[in-house]
Scaffold this motif. Structure first.
Motif, PDB file in Angstrom:
ATOM      1  N   LEU A   1       0.818  -1.218   0.000  1.00 12.37           N
ATOM      2  CA  LEU A   1       0.000   0.000   0.000  1.00 12.37           C
ATOM      3  C   LEU A   1       0.849   1.265   0.000  1.00 12.37           C
ATOM      4  N   GLY A   2       2.156   1.107   0.107  1.00 14.06           N
ATOM      5  CA  GLY A   2       3.055   2.266   0.086  1.00 14.06           C
ATOM      6  C   GLY A   2       2.955   3.141   1.319  1.00 14.06           C
ATOM      7  N   GLU A   3       2.633   2.538   2.461  1.00 12.30           N
ATOM      8  CA  GLU A   3       2.456   3.327   3.690  1.00 12.30           C
ATOM      9  C   GLU A   3       3.765   3.540   4.456  1.00 12.30           C
ATOM     10  N   MET A   4       4.782   2.747   4.142  1.00 16.48           N
ATOM     11  CA  MET A   4       6.063   2.869   4.835  1.00 16.48           C
ATOM     12  C   MET A   4       6.991   3.839   4.102  1.00 16.48           C
ATOM     13  N   GLU A   5       7.769   4.584   4.867  1.00 12.80           N
ATOM     14  CA  GLU A   5       8.800   5.441   4.293  1.00 12.80           C
ATOM     15  C   GLU A   5       9.965   5.547   5.268  1.00 12.80           C
ATOM     16  N   LEU A   6      11.102   5.987   4.765  1.00 10.71           N
ATOM     17  CA  LEU A   6      12.273   6.161   5.609  1.00 10.71           C
ATOM     18  C   LEU A   6      12.554   7.635   5.857  1.00 10.71           C
ATOM     19  N   HIS A   7      12.909   7.929   7.095  1.00  7.60           N
ATOM     20  CA  HIS A   7      13.435   9.239   7.442  1.00  7.60           C
ATOM     21  C   HIS A   7      14.878   9.033   7.875  1.00  7.60           C
ATOM     22  N   TYR A   8      15.647  10.115   7.845  1.00 11.07           N
ATOM     23  CA  TYR A   8      17.077  10.003   8.094  1.00 11.07           C
ATOM     24  C   TYR A   8      17.521  11.038   9.127  1.00 11.07           C
ATOM     25  N   GLN A   9      18.297  10.575  10.118  1.00 16.14           N
ATOM     26  CA  GLN A   9      18.825  11.481  11.134  1.00 16.14           C
ATOM     27  C   GLN A   9      20.346  11.494  11.034  1.00 16.14           C
ATOM     28  N   PRO A  10      20.932  12.694  10.874  1.00 13.75           N
ATOM     29  CA  PRO A  10      22.382  12.776  10.679  1.00 13.75           C
ATOM     30  C   PRO A  10      23.188  12.472  11.940  1.00 13.75           C
ATOM     31  N   LYS A  11      24.402  11.959  11.723  1.00 13.70           N
ATOM     32  CA  LYS A  11      25.402  11.800  12.776  1.00 13.70           C
ATOM     33  C   LYS A  11      26.540  12.743  12.420  1.00 13.70           C
ATOM     34  N   VAL A  12      26.882  13.619  13.349  1.00 14.76           N
ATOM     35  CA  VAL A  12      27.900  14.636  13.084  1.00 14.76           C
ATOM     36  C   VAL A  12      29.190  14.303  13.822  1.00 14.76           C
ATOM     37  N   ASN A  13      30.301  14.333  13.104  1.00 13.42           N
ATOM     38  CA  ASN A  13      31.611  14.170  13.725  1.00 13.42           C
ATOM     39  C   ASN A  13      31.946  15.488  14.419  1.00 13.42           C
ATOM     40  N   ILE A  14      31.941  15.485  15.751  1.00 21.20           N
ATOM     41  CA  ILE A  14      32.107  16.760  16.457  1.00 21.20           C
ATOM     42  C   ILE A  14      33.565  17.188  16.569  1.00 21.20           C
ATOM     43  N   GLN A  15      34.467  16.369  16.094  1.00 19.01           N
ATOM     44  CA  GLN A  15      35.862  16.805  16.053  1.00 19.01           C
ATOM     45  C   GLN A  15      36.138  17.561  14.746  1.00 19.01           C
ATOM     46  N   SER A  16      35.518  17.113  13.641  1.00 20.73           N
ATOM     47  CA  SER A  16      35.724  17.786  12.349  1.00 20.73           C
ATOM     48  C   SER A  16      34.609  18.780  12.029  1.00 20.73           C
TER      49      SER A  16
ATOM     50  N   GLU B   1      21.305   7.772  10.119  1.00 17.16           N
ATOM     51  CA  GLU B   1      20.606   6.553  10.524  1.00 17.16           C
ATOM     52  C   GLU B   1      19.256   6.517   9.825  1.00 17.16           C
ATOM     53  N   ALA B   2      18.966   5.395   9.179  1.00 16.59           N
ATOM     54  CA  ALA B   2      17.680   5.219   8.505  1.00 16.59           C
ATOM     55  C   ALA B   2      16.648   4.766   9.530  1.00 16.59           C
ATOM     56  N   LEU B   3      15.549   5.484   9.614  1.00 15.85           N
ATOM     57  CA  LEU B   3      14.502   5.189  10.590  1.00 15.85           C
ATOM     58  C   LEU B   3      13.159   5.052   9.879  1.00 15.85           C
ATOM     59  N   ILE B   4      12.503   3.927  10.087  1.00 15.99           N
ATOM     60  CA  ILE B   4      11.253   3.664   9.376  1.00 15.99           C
ATOM     61  C   ILE B   4      10.079   4.399  10.010  1.00 15.99           C
ATOM     62  N   ARG B   5       9.186   4.877   9.165  1.00 13.54           N
ATOM     63  CA  ARG B   5       7.982   5.578   9.608  1.00 13.54           C
ATOM     64  C   ARG B   5       6.770   4.967   8.895  1.00 13.54           C
TER      65      ARG B   5
ATOM     66  N   SER C   1       3.688   4.788  15.889  1.00 17.13           N
ATOM     67  CA  SER C   1       5.064   4.891  16.353  1.00 17.13           C
ATOM     68  C   SER C   1       5.819   3.577  16.164  1.00 17.13           C
ATOM     69  N   PRO C   2       7.099   3.650  15.760  1.00 15.43           N
ATOM     70  CA  PRO C   2       7.923   2.434  15.679  1.00 15.43           C
ATOM     71  C   PRO C   2       7.989   1.703  17.023  1.00 15.43           C
ATOM     72  N   ALA C   3       7.926   2.456  18.108  1.00 14.30           N
ATOM     73  CA  ALA C   3       7.964   1.831  19.436  1.00 14.30           C
ATOM     74  C   ALA C   3       6.778   0.897  19.647  1.00 14.30           C
TER      75      ALA C   3
ATOM     76  N   TYR D   1      19.437  18.310  18.425  1.00 15.97           N
ATOM     77  CA  TYR D   1      20.194  19.563  18.334  1.00 15.97           C
ATOM     78  C   TYR D   1      20.557  19.838  16.885  1.00 15.97           C
ATOM     79  N   PHE D   2      20.956  18.799  16.172  1.00 15.81           N
ATOM     80  CA  PHE D   2      21.323  18.959  14.774  1.00 15.81           C
ATOM     81  C   PHE D   2      20.123  18.788  13.858  1.00 15.81           C
ATOM     82  N   SER D   3      19.332  17.750  14.108  1.00 16.56           N
ATOM     83  CA  SER D   3      18.158  17.529  13.259  1.00 16.56           C
ATOM     84  C   SER D   3      17.319  16.374  13.793  1.00 16.56           C
ATOM     85  N   LYS D   4      16.027  16.502  13.681  1.00 16.31           N
ATOM     86  CA  LYS D   4      15.142  15.365  13.890  1.00 16.31           C
ATOM     87  C   LYS D   4      15.250  14.473  12.658  1.00 16.31           C
ATOM     88  N   PRO D   5      14.732  13.262  12.679  1.00 16.63           N
ATOM     89  CA  PRO D   5      14.703  12.441  11.455  1.00 16.63           C
ATOM     90  C   PRO D   5      13.867  13.140  10.386  1.00 16.63           C
ATOM     91  N   ILE D   6      14.413  13.284   9.202  1.00 13.10           N
ATOM     92  CA  ILE D   6      13.734  14.013   8.128  1.00 13.10           C
ATOM     93  C   ILE D   6      13.749  13.191   6.839  1.00 13.10           C
TER      94      ILE D   6
END
Length: 287
Positions: A39-54, A61-65, A75-77, A262-267
């Motif tokens: 039915l095409g009801e699933m989609e992926l959102h993505y949350q970035p991981k930031v290297n805080i040294q660079s 991270e791919a997160l299913i919705r 909710s995935p939970a 702080y950087f981004s919610k899953p988008i």
């Protein structure tokens, strides 16, 4: 029955009207899961991981919705545990893995810097006989270099069928795939056990980051995990980061990467592509 099972079995409960509501919803979710893909009801959102040294985005991270046609956003939970109990999680994970790898390759072709794409793997997935072959087949099909895929597994996954688990992880690691232990600190792994695992990263459980402050016990635990990881030549990711003060403290403690609101919610994939450089700009406020 379901309520008793949730409370650890070997127990009893008297019927309450709310239980019927819960059971009916569970049955609808279970039935809906089997139809959600077609039915095409699933989609992926993505949350970035930031290297805080660079200061640069190192991965996502791919997160299913899931947006059910009648029940709305679920909710995935709520639906992931049901998917695991019913075995639908295997189909779900294969879908996520292939879609996430395709998306990562597409971003590379569109000019974004190469990133590690993280995908969560359950104990049910890891227990299937064709899991390793499927992962490697997807990478070949998509023509994505293995170093741009990271599989996130929990401590509980690694503690089931230990020898077989280590063997599977070693094959994946030898192929170039990154392996991360998710929610580290919430389980019961010992130092001697962790050092036997062919892994690359420890991901600090968000419960230690939520109230992170220089004057709390959480900072001592975080420092201990980072020290442990460094001694094993592993990288460290902190998830659930929401405040600039947390980023600064983790930067001071030599944490490698951070992930959180702080950087981004899953988008969505398109939104991530459009906001890529704006997300990195938030590191400018870290002292």
């Amino acid at each position: 029955m379901y309520e008793v099972k949730k409370q650890g079995r070997n127990h009893y409960l008297f019927y309450q009207k709310e239980m019927q509501v819960h059971t009916t919803r569970r049955m609808r979710i279970e039935d809906g899961l089997r139809k959600a893909f077609e039915l095409g009801e699933m989609e992926l959102h993505y949350q970035p991981k930031v290297n805080i040294q660079s200061g640069h985005i190192a991965g996502v991270e791919a997160l299913i919705r899931w947006t059910h046609a009648e029940m709305g956003v679920i909710s995935p939970a709520e639906f992931i545990p049901i998917a695991e109990e019913t075995g639908v999680i295997v189909t779900l994970t294969k879908w996520v893995l292939k879609k996430a790898c395709h998306q990562n390759k597409y971003w590379q072709l569109k000019g974004l810097p190469p990133l590690k794409m993280s995908v969560n793997i359950s104990s049910v997935d890891f227990g299937t006989t064709d899991f390793v072959d499927y992962v490697l087949d997807v990478l070949r099909e998509v023509e994505l270099e293995p170093r741009y895929l990271e599989l996130e597994i929990t401590e509980s996954v690694t503690m089931k069928h230990v020898e077989q688990t280590i063997e599977k992880l070693q094959i994946l690691k030898d192929a170039g795939v990154f392996i991360s232990i998710d929610d580290f600190g919430s389980g019961y792994s010992s130092f001697s056990y962790i050092q036997k695992l062919p892994i690359h990263t420890l991901k600090i459980d968000r419960s230690f980051i939520k109230d992170l402050d220089p004057n709390t016990t959480e900072v001592s635990i975080v420092r201990a995990i980072i020290t442990l990881a460094k001694s094993l030549q592993l990288s460290v990711v902190a998830e659930g980061v929401e405040e600039v003060e947390q980023v600064e403290l983790l930067h001071k403690e030599k944490c490698d990467e951070v992930q959180g609101y702080y950087f981004s919610k899953p988008i969505s994939a398109q939104e991530f592509y459009e906001k890529f450089h704006k997300i990195e700009e938030k590191m400018e406020f870290v002292h």
